[in-house]
Design an enzyme around this catalytic site. Structure first.
Site, PDB file in Angstrom:
ATOM      1  N   THR A  30       0.835  -1.207   0.000  1.00 17.78           N
ATOM      2  CA  THR A  30       0.000   0.000   0.000  1.00 17.78           C
ATOM      3  C   THR A  30       0.866   1.252   0.000  1.00 17.78           C
ATOM      4  O   THR A  30       0.665   2.172  -0.799  1.00 17.78           O
ATOM      5  CB  THR A  30      -0.937  -0.013   1.236  1.00 17.78           C
ATOM      6  OG1 THR A  30      -1.751  -1.186   1.155  1.00 17.78           O
ATOM      7  CG2 THR A  30      -1.807   1.220   1.288  1.00 17.78           C
ATOM      8  N   CYS A  73     -15.717  -6.673   2.881  1.00 16.73           N
ATOM      9  CA  CYS A  73     -16.877  -6.952   3.712  1.00 16.73           C
ATOM     10  C   CYS A  73     -17.324  -5.675   4.402  1.00 16.73           C
ATOM     11  O   CYS A  73     -16.590  -5.116   5.206  1.00 16.73           O
ATOM     12  CB  CYS A  73     -16.522  -8.009   4.743  1.00 16.73           C
ATOM     13  SG  CYS A  73     -17.943  -8.759   5.492  1.00 16.73           S
ATOM     14  N   HIS A  96       4.584  -9.874   2.775  1.00 14.09           N
ATOM     15  CA  HIS A  96       3.709 -10.878   3.408  1.00 14.09           C
ATOM     16  C   HIS A  96       2.973 -11.775   2.413  1.00 14.09           C
ATOM     17  O   HIS A  96       2.314 -12.728   2.814  1.00 14.09           O
ATOM     18  CB  HIS A  96       2.738 -10.219   4.403  1.00 14.09           C
ATOM     19  CG  HIS A  96       1.623  -9.429   3.811  1.00 14.09           C
ATOM     20  ND1 HIS A  96       0.348  -9.923   3.709  1.00 14.09           N
ATOM     21  CD2 HIS A  96       1.575  -8.168   3.315  1.00 14.09           C
ATOM     22  CE1 HIS A  96      -0.437  -8.997   3.177  1.00 14.09           C
ATOM     23  NE2 HIS A  96       0.295  -7.922   2.928  1.00 14.09           N
ATOM     24  N   SER A 104       5.584  -6.393  -1.758  1.00 14.98           N
ATOM     25  CA  SER A 104       5.195  -6.570  -0.356  1.00 14.98           C
ATOM     26  C   SER A 104       5.683  -7.938   0.118  1.00 14.98           C
ATOM     27  O   SER A 104       5.623  -8.918  -0.633  1.00 14.98           O
ATOM     28  CB  SER A 104       3.663  -6.489  -0.259  1.00 14.98           C
ATOM     29  OG  SER A 104       3.263  -6.678   1.071  1.00 14.98           O
ATOM     30  N   GLN A 127       1.449  -9.141  -6.261  1.00 14.02           N
ATOM     31  CA  GLN A 127       1.080 -10.566  -6.415  1.00 14.02           C
ATOM     32  C   GLN A 127       2.048 -11.310  -7.339  1.00 14.02           C
ATOM     33  O   GLN A 127       2.078 -12.540  -7.322  1.00 14.02           O
ATOM     34  CB  GLN A 127      -0.352 -10.707  -6.957  1.00 14.02           C
ATOM     35  CG  GLN A 127      -1.439 -10.235  -6.010  1.00 14.02           C
ATOM     36  CD  GLN A 127      -1.611 -11.138  -4.780  1.00 14.02           C
ATOM     37  OE1 GLN A 127      -1.135 -12.258  -4.736  1.00 14.02           O
ATOM     38  NE2 GLN A 127      -2.285 -10.623  -3.762  1.00 14.02           N
ATOM     39  N   THR A 151      12.469   5.279  10.917  1.00 15.02           N
ATOM     40  CA  THR A 151      13.434   4.264  11.339  1.00 15.02           C
ATOM     41  C   THR A 151      13.206   2.959  10.577  1.00 15.02           C
ATOM     42  O   THR A 151      12.070   2.487  10.484  1.00 15.02           O
ATOM     43  CB  THR A 151      13.300   4.020  12.857  1.00 15.02           C
ATOM     44  OG1 THR A 151      13.562   5.264  13.513  1.00 15.02           O
ATOM     45  CG2 THR A 151      14.271   2.961  13.358  1.00 15.02           C
ATOM     46  N   ASN A 158      -4.894  -9.422  -8.296  1.00 15.61           N
ATOM     47  CA  ASN A 158      -5.014 -10.137  -7.028  1.00 15.61           C
ATOM     48  C   ASN A 158      -6.326 -10.902  -6.884  1.00 15.61           C
ATOM     49  O   ASN A 158      -6.437 -11.779  -6.040  1.00 15.61           O
ATOM     50  CB  ASN A 158      -4.865  -9.166  -5.847  1.00 15.61           C
ATOM     51  CG  ASN A 158      -5.744  -7.952  -5.987  1.00 15.61           C
ATOM     52  OD1 ASN A 158      -5.662  -7.211  -6.956  1.00 15.61           O
ATOM     53  ND2 ASN A 158      -6.612  -7.745  -5.021  1.00 15.61           N
TER      54      ASN A 158
HETATM   55  C1  LIG Z   1      -2.106  -6.292  -5.945  1.00 14.04           C
HETATM   56  C2  LIG Z   1      -1.954  -5.763  -4.566  1.00 14.04           C
HETATM   57  N1  LIG Z   1      -1.467  -4.519  -4.387  1.00 14.04           N
HETATM   58  C3  LIG Z   1      -1.277  -4.006  -3.162  1.00 14.04           C
HETATM   59  C4  LIG Z   1      -1.589  -4.705  -2.024  1.00 14.04           C
HETATM   60  C5  LIG Z   1      -1.364  -4.096  -0.679  1.00 14.04           C
HETATM   61  O1  LIG Z   1      -0.221  -4.638  -0.074  1.00 14.04           O
HETATM   62  P1  LIG Z   1      -0.006  -4.547   1.525  1.00 14.04           P
HETATM   63  O2  LIG Z   1      -0.988  -5.471   2.148  1.00 14.04           O
HETATM   64  O3  LIG Z   1       1.413  -4.982   1.731  1.00 14.04           O
HETATM   65  O4  LIG Z   1      -0.216  -3.124   1.907  1.00 14.04           O
HETATM   66  C6  LIG Z   1      -2.116  -5.996  -2.155  1.00 14.04           C
HETATM   67  C7  LIG Z   1      -2.531  -6.766  -0.958  1.00 14.04           C
HETATM   68  O5  LIG Z   1      -3.618  -7.286  -0.895  1.00 14.04           O
HETATM   69  C8  LIG Z   1      -2.296  -6.550  -3.461  1.00 14.04           C
HETATM   70  O6  LIG Z   1      -2.804  -7.766  -3.647  1.00 14.04           O
END
Ligand SMILES: Cc1ncc(COP(=O)(O)O)c(C=O)c1O
Length: 382
Positions: free
Chosen positions: A71, A326, A200, A198, A178, A236, A150
């Site tokens: 994000t 949701c 995670h 990202s 993704q 930081t 995604n």
């Molecule tokens: C295509 C895409 N962009 C951006 C994000 C946002 O990433 P983060 O959860 O690391 O902020 C996601 C997460 O769902 C994603 O699937």
């Protein structure tokens, strides 16, 4: 035990990533900006992680800026480019099927006087390059298109878009959250100026991401404060997160080929079983038929709402998702499926299954069996 098929939402952290991070919390806990030895140690952790990621992604270490996640990377790229280039123009092009981290950032820019063109997609979720060419104006400063979607997994023609953008002097941002680790990336040889990542989504920790910034690009920072990340992103550094991210990427890339093969197998197994037992007209696959991210499989079961299917699966111990947010207890129809102009029957019944390294063939067999039972139960009203 839960069968977790929501890896596009997030993934469990890989045990080796945890092992990489733990000693940083306990031993290398210095502030990477401090000049004493504890600070230098933390700084060297960050440096090593950045070097490793740069070599895995085919770019220079200085071209990677660590952020708090996808994000923030998307916000940094779009807001930073808009501010840096506003004297050249205020027109930005993106796509209706982008993640909200792109769409809502663009909507925010509209309030500040920027003009945004939201490109259409076809029934498979692909943009039309001709339409893109037609909407480019002399004052277009940025194009932002995601690598792979995604919700439905559709891959966009990123290289062609990048070549077009370069030929017109327009910066090109790609949300590759993704696609990271799934698709081979050699950043320096791609016509891409900015790319978001990202951790995670690839078995790294939450709250850490990165933005690739090509050499010739100068963004306006969106966070102000210290001079971390070469004054491009104040705050930081998340030292354990950065180390964990680099380790997760290394593991993902090392296993990419076998993972791709496995995901394909799982997809085929799921689709074949469902179509065989429910009939192919009762199992609608959403997304591009050939150009897709292998870990994302979006299926509609016409006549059964996404909400009903997800709740029934949850009761059977299976975690899946719809692309929808949701709100007030009911699912909103996905903006991605709506943009693909699919019938209401299809958009209202879509479920996203997304696979990860721990997903097994047995998980898929069980999941398909449960879906068949749920569909038959609902259709036959018992
Ligand atoms: C295509 C895409 N962009 C951006 C994000 C946002 O990433 P983060 O959860 O690391 O902020 C996601 C997460 O769902 C994603 O699937």
């Amino acid at each position: 035990m839960t069968i977790y098929l929501d890896h596009a939402a997030t993934t469990p952290v890989h045990p080796d990533v945890i092992q990489t991070m733990l000693p940083i919390y306990t031993h290398s806990y210095g502030n990477a900006s401090s000049t004493h030895s504890a600070g230098r140690e933390a700084r060297s952790v960050v440096q090593r992680a950045r070097d490793l990621m740069a070599s895995l992604l085919g770019c220079a270490a200085t071209q990677l800026v660590f952020t708090s996640g996808g994000t923030e990377s998307n916000n940094m790229a779009i807001l930073g480019a808009a501010a840096a280039r506003s004297s050249l123009g205020k027109h930005i092009i993106t796509v209706q099927t982008e993640h909200h981290a792109v769409l809502h950032t663009c909507q925010h820019l509209e309030k500040l006087g920027y003009e945004i063109t939201y490109l259409d997609v076809d029934n498979n979720g692909r943009i039309d390059l001709k339409q893109l060419e037609e909407v480019i104006r002399p004052e277009t400063i940025l194009i932002s298109v995601m690598y792979g979607n995604n919700e439905v997994g559709t891959i966009q023609p990123i290289v062609k878009i990048g070549e077009l953008a370069r030929s017109k002097g327009i910066w090109f941002h790609v949300d590759a959250v993704q696609a990271l680790g799934v698709i081979e990336l050699s950043l320096s040889s791609l016509p891409i100026d900015l790319m978001s990542f990202s951790a995670h989504k690839i078995q790294g920790p939450k709250g850490i991401g990165a933005l690739y910034i090509a050499k010739h690009i100068q963004l306006e920072p969106i966070l102000h404060g210290g001079s971390q990340e070469r004054k491009r992103r104040a705050g930081t550094e998340n030292v354990p997160g950065i180390a964990g991210f680099s380790k997760a990427l290394q593991i993902f890339i090392e296993h990419r080929y076998e993972m791709q093969q496995k995901m394909e197998k799982l997809r085929i197994e799921m689709v074949t079983r469902l179509q065989k037992q429910l009939g192919s007209e009762q199992v609608v696959i959403n997304g591009h038929p050939t150009d897709y991210l292998p870990h994302i499989l979006n299926i509609s079961f016409p006549g059964i709402s996404s909400e009903t299917m997800l709740m029934s699966l949850d009761m059977e111990g299976i975690a899946a998702a719809s692309g929808s947010a949701c709100t007030s207890g009911s699912l909103e129809v996905s903006h991605v499926l709506q943009a693909m102009k699919l019938s209401e029957q299809v958009t209202a019944s879509a479920v996203r299954f997304s696979f990860g390294s721990a997903s097994s063939l047995q998980d898929i067999v069980t999941c398909a069996e449960k879906i068949v039972t749920i569909v038959n139960r609902i259709r036959n009203n018992y």
